[in-house]
Design a protein around this motif. Structure first.
Motif, PDB file in Angstrom:
ATOM      1  N   GLU A 147       0.137  10.149   3.491  1.00  0.00           N
ATOM      2  CA  GLU A 147      -0.868  10.019   4.778  1.00  0.00           C
ATOM      3  C   GLU A 147       0.444   8.689   5.301  1.00  0.00           C
ATOM      4  O   GLU A 147       0.775   7.945   4.839  1.00  0.00           O
ATOM      5  N   GLU A 148      -0.266   8.817   6.761  1.00  0.00           N
ATOM      6  CA  GLU A 148       0.726   8.268   8.069  1.00  0.00           C
ATOM      7  C   GLU A 148      -0.968   7.216   8.452  1.00  0.00           C
ATOM      8  O   GLU A 148      -0.798   6.444   9.853  1.00  0.00           O
ATOM      9  N   THR A 149      -2.123   7.375   8.049  1.00  0.00           N
ATOM     10  CA  THR A 149      -3.224   6.908   8.751  1.00  0.00           C
ATOM     11  C   THR A 149      -3.326   5.263   8.719  1.00  0.00           C
ATOM     12  O   THR A 149      -3.724   4.841   9.440  1.00  0.00           O
ATOM     13  N   VAL A 150      -2.755   4.880   7.961  1.00  0.00           N
ATOM     14  CA  VAL A 150      -2.807   3.011   7.630  1.00  0.00           C
ATOM     15  C   VAL A 150      -1.532   3.010   8.550  1.00  0.00           C
ATOM     16  O   VAL A 150      -2.679   1.577   9.209  1.00  0.00           O
ATOM     17  N   PRO A 195       0.546   5.170   0.235  1.00  0.00           N
ATOM     18  CA  PRO A 195      -0.682   6.390   0.134  1.00  0.00           C
ATOM     19  C   PRO A 195      -0.606   7.143   0.279  1.00  0.00           C
ATOM     20  O   PRO A 195       0.538   7.921   0.285  1.00  0.00           O
ATOM     21  N   TYR A 236       0.587  -1.123   0.487  1.00  0.00           N
ATOM     22  CA  TYR A 236       0.138   0.287   0.567  1.00  0.00           C
ATOM     23  C   TYR A 236       0.598   1.367   0.245  1.00  0.00           C
ATOM     24  O   TYR A 236       1.929   1.291   1.482  1.00  0.00           O
ATOM     25  N   ASP A 276     -12.466   3.673  -0.882  1.00  0.00           N
ATOM     26  CA  ASP A 276     -12.768   4.993  -0.108  1.00  0.00           C
ATOM     27  C   ASP A 276     -13.604   5.350   1.034  1.00  0.00           C
ATOM     28  O   ASP A 276     -14.370   5.027   0.194  1.00  0.00           O
TER      29      ASP A 276
END
Length: 125
Positions: free
Chosen positions: A71-74, A67, A65, A95
């Motif tokens: 982003e680091e929300t994963v 992002p 994956y 999403d």
């Protein structure tokens, strides 16, 4: 005559149900997220990739994956359920806004059942 028109209308209404594709979306659970390790990083501006483990039915898939917008929300997505479509070499998901994404499958294996089906303690036997 009215009966014949009624039957015709029922058949015309039911026809699209037989034309539906047989794609099967399934519930997948994100079980683990790790930073993807590469041999050497060319530049610090490259986005960080993640190895995301997704359990779908009796199979465990590890996907790569990347992002959007770094982003680091994963990193905090473990335990989240999402609808996925498993293809030959990719997994497709949508999403929250309904945009469709595909991620490549790195590996797959049968999932081990983490739930105990037997007695909790040996004394209970």
């Amino acid at each position: 005559m009215l009966r014949l028109v009624g039957i015709f209308c029922v058949l015309v209404t039911a026809f699209p149900a037989f034309c539906q594709s047989t794609s099967k979306w399934q519930v997948g659970t994100i079980t683990e997220v790790k930073v993807h390790q590469i041999a050497e990083k060319v530049s610090s501006s490259e986005p960080t990739n993640y190895d995301v483990s997704v359990r779908v039915g009796d199979m465990m898939y590890v996907v790569l994956y990347t992002p959007p917008l770094s982003e680091e929300t994963v990193k905090y997505a473990a335990g989240r359920d999402l609808l996925v479509f498993v293809g030959k070499g990719t997994i497709r998901y949508n999403d929250i806004l309904g945009r469709s994404y595909e991620v490549p499958i790195e590996s797959q294996r049968p999932a081990t059942n983490s739930r105990r089906t037997g007695p909790v303690s040996p004394a209970a036997q």
